[in-house]
Motif scaffolding. Structure first.
Motif, PDB file in Angstrom:
ATOM      1  N   ILE A   5      30.341  39.542  48.766  1.00 13.44           N
ATOM      2  CA  ILE A   5      30.959  38.230  48.938  1.00 13.44           C
ATOM      3  C   ILE A   5      30.881  37.572  47.560  1.00 13.44           C
ATOM      4  O   ILE A   5      29.801  37.409  46.995  1.00 13.44           O
ATOM      5  CB  ILE A   5      30.239  37.367  49.998  1.00 13.44           C
ATOM      6  CG1 ILE A   5      30.263  38.058  51.363  1.00 13.44           C
ATOM      7  CG2 ILE A   5      30.856  35.965  50.064  1.00 13.44           C
ATOM      8  CD1 ILE A   5      31.650  38.307  51.932  1.00 13.44           C
ATOM      9  N   ALA A   6      32.025  37.210  47.021  1.00 16.50           N
ATOM     10  CA  ALA A   6      32.086  36.632  45.679  1.00 16.50           C
ATOM     11  C   ALA A   6      31.461  35.236  45.667  1.00 16.50           C
ATOM     12  O   ALA A   6      31.224  34.638  46.716  1.00 16.50           O
ATOM     13  CB  ALA A   6      33.537  36.563  45.221  1.00 16.50           C
ATOM     14  N   PHE A   7      31.210  34.714  44.493  1.00 12.52           N
ATOM     15  CA  PHE A   7      30.658  33.369  44.360  1.00 12.52           C
ATOM     16  C   PHE A   7      31.499  32.346  45.126  1.00 12.52           C
ATOM     17  O   PHE A   7      30.975  31.394  45.689  1.00 12.52           O
ATOM     18  CB  PHE A   7      30.581  32.953  42.883  1.00 12.52           C
ATOM     19  CG  PHE A   7      29.528  33.679  42.115  1.00 12.52           C
ATOM     20  CD1 PHE A   7      28.183  33.389  42.292  1.00 12.52           C
ATOM     21  CD2 PHE A   7      29.874  34.657  41.201  1.00 12.52           C
ATOM     22  CE1 PHE A   7      27.197  34.059  41.579  1.00 12.52           C
ATOM     23  CE2 PHE A   7      28.901  35.336  40.481  1.00 12.52           C
ATOM     24  CZ  PHE A   7      27.560  35.037  40.670  1.00 12.52           C
ATOM     25  N   CYS A   8      32.816  32.548  45.183  1.00 13.23           N
ATOM     26  CA  CYS A   8      33.738  31.610  45.819  1.00 13.23           C
ATOM     27  C   CYS A   8      33.899  31.842  47.320  1.00 13.23           C
ATOM     28  O   CYS A   8      34.550  31.062  47.995  1.00 13.23           O
ATOM     29  CB  CYS A   8      35.099  31.691  45.157  1.00 13.23           C
ATOM     30  SG  CYS A   8      35.907  33.301  45.394  1.00 13.23           S
ATOM     31  N   GLY A   9      33.347  32.934  47.831  1.00 11.07           N
ATOM     32  CA  GLY A   9      33.461  33.231  49.255  1.00 11.07           C
ATOM     33  C   GLY A   9      34.479  34.304  49.584  1.00 11.07           C
ATOM     34  O   GLY A   9      34.539  34.767  50.725  1.00 11.07           O
ATOM     35  N   LEU A  10      35.292  34.712  48.625  1.00 12.95           N
ATOM     36  CA  LEU A  10      36.222  35.806  48.890  1.00 12.95           C
ATOM     37  C   LEU A  10      35.421  37.092  49.079  1.00 12.95           C
ATOM     38  O   LEU A  10      34.344  37.259  48.510  1.00 12.95           O
ATOM     39  CB  LEU A  10      37.214  35.968  47.734  1.00 12.95           C
ATOM     40  CG  LEU A  10      38.214  34.835  47.556  1.00 12.95           C
ATOM     41  CD1 LEU A  10      39.077  35.091  46.325  1.00 12.95           C
ATOM     42  CD2 LEU A  10      39.077  34.657  48.791  1.00 12.95           C
ATOM     43  N   ASP A  11      35.951  37.996  49.870  1.00 16.27           N
ATOM     44  CA  ASP A  11      35.279  39.259  50.156  1.00 16.27           C
ATOM     45  C   ASP A  11      35.832  40.331  49.227  1.00 16.27           C
ATOM     46  O   ASP A  11      36.987  40.744  49.350  1.00 16.27           O
ATOM     47  CB  ASP A  11      35.518  39.642  51.620  1.00 16.27           C
ATOM     48  CG  ASP A  11      34.700  40.828  52.066  1.00 16.27           C
ATOM     49  OD1 ASP A  11      34.231  41.611  51.211  1.00 16.27           O
ATOM     50  OD2 ASP A  11      34.526  40.983  53.287  1.00 16.27           O
ATOM     51  N   CYS A  12      35.019  40.777  48.300  1.00 18.95           N
ATOM     52  CA  CYS A  12      35.450  41.792  47.329  1.00 18.95           C
ATOM     53  C   CYS A  12      35.927  43.071  48.019  1.00 18.95           C
ATOM     54  O   CYS A  12      36.790  43.768  47.483  1.00 18.95           O
ATOM     55  CB  CYS A  12      34.318  42.109  46.359  1.00 18.95           C
ATOM     56  SG  CYS A  12      33.825  40.709  45.322  1.00 18.95           S
ATOM     57  N   ARG A  77      24.426  27.789  37.081  1.00 17.22           N
ATOM     58  CA  ARG A  77      23.508  27.066  37.961  1.00 17.22           C
ATOM     59  C   ARG A  77      22.538  28.004  38.691  1.00 17.22           C
ATOM     60  O   ARG A  77      21.756  27.552  39.517  1.00 17.22           O
ATOM     61  CB  ARG A  77      24.303  26.265  38.984  1.00 17.22           C
ATOM     62  CG  ARG A  77      25.135  25.170  38.361  1.00 17.22           C
ATOM     63  CD  ARG A  77      25.988  24.516  39.413  1.00 17.22           C
ATOM     64  NE  ARG A  77      26.815  23.480  38.840  1.00 17.22           N
ATOM     65  CZ  ARG A  77      27.121  22.365  39.447  1.00 17.22           C
ATOM     66  NH1 ARG A  77      26.673  22.112  40.667  1.00 17.22           N
ATOM     67  NH2 ARG A  77      27.890  21.477  38.875  1.00 17.22           N
ATOM     68  N   ALA A  78      22.625  29.284  38.413  1.00 19.93           N
ATOM     69  CA  ALA A  78      21.769  30.295  39.042  1.00 19.93           C
ATOM     70  C   ALA A  78      21.854  30.268  40.565  1.00 19.93           C
ATOM     71  O   ALA A  78      20.857  30.355  41.268  1.00 19.93           O
ATOM     72  CB  ALA A  78      20.321  30.150  38.574  1.00 19.93           C
ATOM     73  N   MET A  79      23.081  30.155  41.076  1.00 16.78           N
ATOM     74  CA  MET A  79      23.324  30.138  42.517  1.00 16.78           C
ATOM     75  C   MET A  79      23.744  31.523  42.975  1.00 16.78           C
ATOM     76  O   MET A  79      24.459  32.233  42.267  1.00 16.78           O
ATOM     77  CB  MET A  79      24.428  29.143  42.841  1.00 16.78           C
ATOM     78  CG  MET A  79      24.170  27.771  42.323  1.00 16.78           C
ATOM     79  SD  MET A  79      24.267  26.608  43.631  1.00 16.78           S
ATOM     80  CE  MET A  79      23.636  25.166  42.813  1.00 16.78           C
ATOM     81  N   SER A  80      23.317  31.885  44.177  1.00 17.11           N
ATOM     82  CA  SER A  80      23.745  33.164  44.745  1.00 17.11           C
ATOM     83  C   SER A  80      25.237  33.141  45.035  1.00 17.11           C
ATOM     84  O   SER A  80      25.947  34.101  44.757  1.00 17.11           O
ATOM     85  CB  SER A  80      22.978  33.457  46.034  1.00 17.11           C
ATOM     86  OG  SER A  80      21.628  33.652  45.741  1.00 17.11           O
ATOM     87  N   THR A  81      25.703  32.051  45.618  1.00 17.19           N
ATOM     88  CA  THR A  81      27.130  31.797  45.841  1.00 17.19           C
ATOM     89  C   THR A  81      27.326  30.285  45.790  1.00 17.19           C
ATOM     90  O   THR A  81      26.351  29.520  45.760  1.00 17.19           O
ATOM     91  CB  THR A  81      27.634  32.290  47.221  1.00 17.19           C
ATOM     92  OG1 THR A  81      27.080  31.460  48.247  1.00 17.19           O
ATOM     93  CG2 THR A  81      27.328  33.755  47.458  1.00 17.19           C
ATOM     94  N   CYS A  82      28.556  29.853  45.854  1.00 15.70           N
ATOM     95  CA  CYS A  82      28.840  28.420  45.892  1.00 15.70           C
ATOM     96  C   CYS A  82      28.349  27.788  47.196  1.00 15.70           C
ATOM     97  O   CYS A  82      28.220  26.578  47.279  1.00 15.70           O
ATOM     98  CB  CYS A  82      30.334  28.177  45.722  1.00 15.70           C
ATOM     99  SG  CYS A  82      30.936  28.668  44.086  1.00 15.70           S
ATOM    100  N   GLY A  83      28.052  28.605  48.189  1.00 12.67           N
ATOM    101  CA  GLY A  83      27.492  28.089  49.443  1.00 12.67           C
ATOM    102  C   GLY A  83      26.141  27.435  49.246  1.00 12.67           C
ATOM    103  O   GLY A  83      25.715  26.622  50.067  1.00 12.67           O
ATOM    104  N   ASP A  84      25.455  27.736  48.148  1.00 10.61           N
ATOM    105  CA  ASP A  84      24.158  27.132  47.844  1.00 10.61           C
ATOM    106  C   ASP A  84      24.295  25.788  47.129  1.00 10.61           C
ATOM    107  O   ASP A  84      23.301  25.095  46.923  1.00 10.61           O
ATOM    108  CB  ASP A  84      23.335  28.066  46.950  1.00 10.61           C
ATOM    109  CG  ASP A  84      23.009  29.377  47.620  1.00 10.61           C
ATOM    110  OD1 ASP A  84      22.920  29.405  48.859  1.00 10.61           O
ATOM    111  OD2 ASP A  84      22.843  30.376  46.897  1.00 10.61           O
ATOM    112  N   CYS A  85      25.487  25.428  46.732  1.00 13.02           N
ATOM    113  CA  CYS A  85      25.704  24.245  45.908  1.00 13.02           C
ATOM    114  C   CYS A  85      25.859  22.976  46.760  1.00 13.02           C
ATOM    115  O   CYS A  85      26.632  22.957  47.717  1.00 13.02           O
ATOM    116  CB  CYS A  85      26.943  24.445  45.038  1.00 13.02           C
ATOM    117  SG  CYS A  85      27.239  23.091  43.882  1.00 13.02           S
ATOM    118  N   LYS A  86      25.158  21.928  46.361  1.00 11.60           N
ATOM    119  CA  LYS A  86      25.256  20.643  47.063  1.00 11.60           C
ATOM    120  C   LYS A  86      26.633  20.020  46.891  1.00 11.60           C
ATOM    121  O   LYS A  86      27.021  19.165  47.672  1.00 11.60           O
ATOM    122  CB  LYS A  86      24.197  19.671  46.539  1.00 11.60           C
ATOM    123  CG  LYS A  86      22.785  20.076  46.889  1.00 11.60           C
ATOM    124  CD  LYS A  86      21.797  19.037  46.399  1.00 11.60           C
ATOM    125  CE  LYS A  86      21.299  19.479  45.048  1.00 11.60           C
ATOM    126  NZ  LYS A  86      20.268  18.641  44.474  1.00 11.60           N
TER     127      LYS A  86
END
Length: 118
Positions: A5-12, A77-86
């Motif tokens: 799952i890409a940083f943006c949520g797309l499925d590679c 920001r050392a995030m696993s994906t953008c889902g971790d971002c506030k």
């Protein structure tokens, strides 16, 4: 969490570049290069169609590696994906992805839930 799952949520795993790389499929590389060249009005060669996934080690499409603002931001920001971002709900960059692929938001939220549980 699924590393594909890409940083943006797309499925590679759904990307033709990933599929062509995983299967060493030169016919798919050629077809994808032609389609993307027309879509993006840019010369893309079959040799350019190689990617092992946005968040995985290994080769990436040049756009993903060097130019994707979403990937650059999440890594900074050392995030696993953008889902971790506030700031996910107000991020215009990710909103553009979600607008064209609503499942991306579901995948980001699922990834964020998995991270909280582990």
């Amino acid at each position: 969490m699924n590393e594909l799952i890409a940083f943006c949520g797309l499925d590679c795993q759904e990307c033709d570049a990933y599929i062509a790389t995983a299967n060493n499929d030169d016919a798919l590389r050629e077809k994808t290069a032609k389609a993307w060249s027309e879509l993006y009005n840019s010369p893309i060669k079959p040799d350019d169609i190689n990617c092992e996934g946005c968040r995985c080690d290994g080769v990436k499409l040049i756009y993903c590696e060097k130019y994707c603002e979403i990937r650059q931001c999440a890594r900074k920001r050392a995030m696993s994906t953008c889902g971790d971002c506030k700031e996910l709900d107000s991020c215009q960059k990710v909103a553009a992805i979600i607008e064209h692929n609503p499942d991306a938001l579901k995948k980001l939220k699922a990834c964020a839930i998995v991270q909280v549980q582990t």
